[in-house]
Design an enzyme around this catalytic site. Structure first.
Site, PDB file in Angstrom:
ATOM      1  N   ARG A 134      22.177  67.066  54.044  1.00  0.00           N
ATOM      2  CA  ARG A 134      23.419  67.218  54.803  1.00  0.00           C
ATOM      3  C   ARG A 134      24.498  67.896  53.956  1.00  0.00           C
ATOM      4  O   ARG A 134      25.236  68.762  54.444  1.00  0.00           O
ATOM      5  CB  ARG A 134      23.901  65.846  55.273  1.00  0.00           C
ATOM      6  N   HIS A 160      26.517  71.336  54.866  1.00  0.00           N
ATOM      7  CA  HIS A 160      27.980  71.370  54.937  1.00  0.00           C
ATOM      8  C   HIS A 160      28.548  72.389  53.947  1.00  0.00           C
ATOM      9  O   HIS A 160      29.584  73.003  54.210  1.00  0.00           O
ATOM     10  CB  HIS A 160      28.557  69.983  54.662  1.00  0.00           C
ATOM     11  N   ASN A 176      33.613  65.561  55.802  1.00  0.00           N
ATOM     12  CA  ASN A 176      32.865  65.451  54.548  1.00  0.00           C
ATOM     13  C   ASN A 176      33.066  64.124  53.832  1.00  0.00           C
ATOM     14  O   ASN A 176      32.484  63.911  52.760  1.00  0.00           O
ATOM     15  CB  ASN A 176      33.255  66.593  53.596  1.00  0.00           C
ATOM     16  N   HIS A 225      18.731  66.158  61.442  1.00  0.00           N
ATOM     17  CA  HIS A 225      19.424  64.873  61.350  1.00  0.00           C
ATOM     18  C   HIS A 225      18.486  63.699  61.638  1.00  0.00           C
ATOM     19  O   HIS A 225      18.807  62.556  61.335  1.00  0.00           O
ATOM     20  CB  HIS A 225      20.596  64.826  62.332  1.00  0.00           C
TER      21      HIS A 225
END
Length: 238
Positions: free
Chosen positions: A70, A74, A99, A194
């Protein structure tokens, strides 16, 4: 300081994710001259050091796998894969709401410290993060990751707004991916990524109870809804 943070389910699904993730990472490097084996002469053990470090942390805490994947996503979605998400300080990407739940900074810092001991000033934090995200989720299926990325020195929380959000419609997400040169297949695969981790009820509760005037999101299977609601009670703070 040398640490990066201070630089101010099924095998078939995994294989699909792996192939698309490689393509996405390559698209978002933005032509930095990366190539497989970039450190073969300057730091031959670079990839093995990252791999052993990541494997050690994931063994002690399996949630680092999803966390590192992840974090890389990001990072790449804002200014490309330049490790700008690692920069600490007021107003940086790291402080943006989207974040705040990122996990794995200590893993990257640990790998960076070991690389600095072996090859001072050679391996970029951006490459460490890219390699770590692969090693965290490879599950015995590995692939080559081009290296040679350069670390970004600009990190602004306001730019994190471009990240796809949990409440974005499919149309909005497609627009955001298209703006990064990514297509619908990339979107489906990265969102599907995810599934290797977990999510917080706060991101799902609206669909379970208040999606319409009549309650839950009608697209959720009616037989599955009670199970989801038991996992995420309406008035729970989780």
């Amino acid at each position: 300081m040398s640490g990066c943070g201070y630089f101010n389910m099924k095998r078939s699904l995994l294989m699909v994710f792996v192939l698309v993730a490689v393509a996405v990472d390559n698209k978002l490097v933005h032509g930095q001259g990366s190539r497989v084996g970039f450190y073969s002469s300057t730091c031959p053990r670079a990839e093995s050091i990252v791999k052993s470090t990541v494997e050690s942390h994931v063994k002690s805490d399996p949630t680092f796998a999803a966390g590192l994947l992840r974090m890389h996503f990001h990072d790449c979605f804002v200014r490309g894969c330049d490790a700008s998400v690692l920069i600490a300080g007021a107003g940086t990407e790291r402080t943006a709401f989207a974040n705040l739940g990122l996990k794995g900074f200590e893993v990257i810092d640990d790998a960076k410290a070991k690389l600095e001991a072996a090859c001072p000033g050679v391996v970029s934090c951006a490459d460490i993060l890219a390699l770590a995200s692969r090693d965290a989720v490879s599950g015995g299926v590995s692939w080559q990751v081009p290296t040679g990325r350069r670390d970004g020195r600009v990190s602004q929380a306001s730019e994190v707004n471009d990240l796809p959000g949990p409440s974005d419609s499919v149309a909005v997400q497609k627009q955001k991916f298209a703006a990064m040169g990514l297509n619908t297949q990339d979107l489906v695969t990265l969102v599907g990524g995810h599934s290797i981790g977990t999510t917080a009820c706060q991101f799902l509760r609206n669909r379970l109870y208040n999606f319409t005037a009549n309650g839950a999101d009608p697209s959720i299977d009616a037989s599955f809804l009670p199970q989801l609601q038991s996992l995420c009670p309406q008035n729970s703070g989780a």
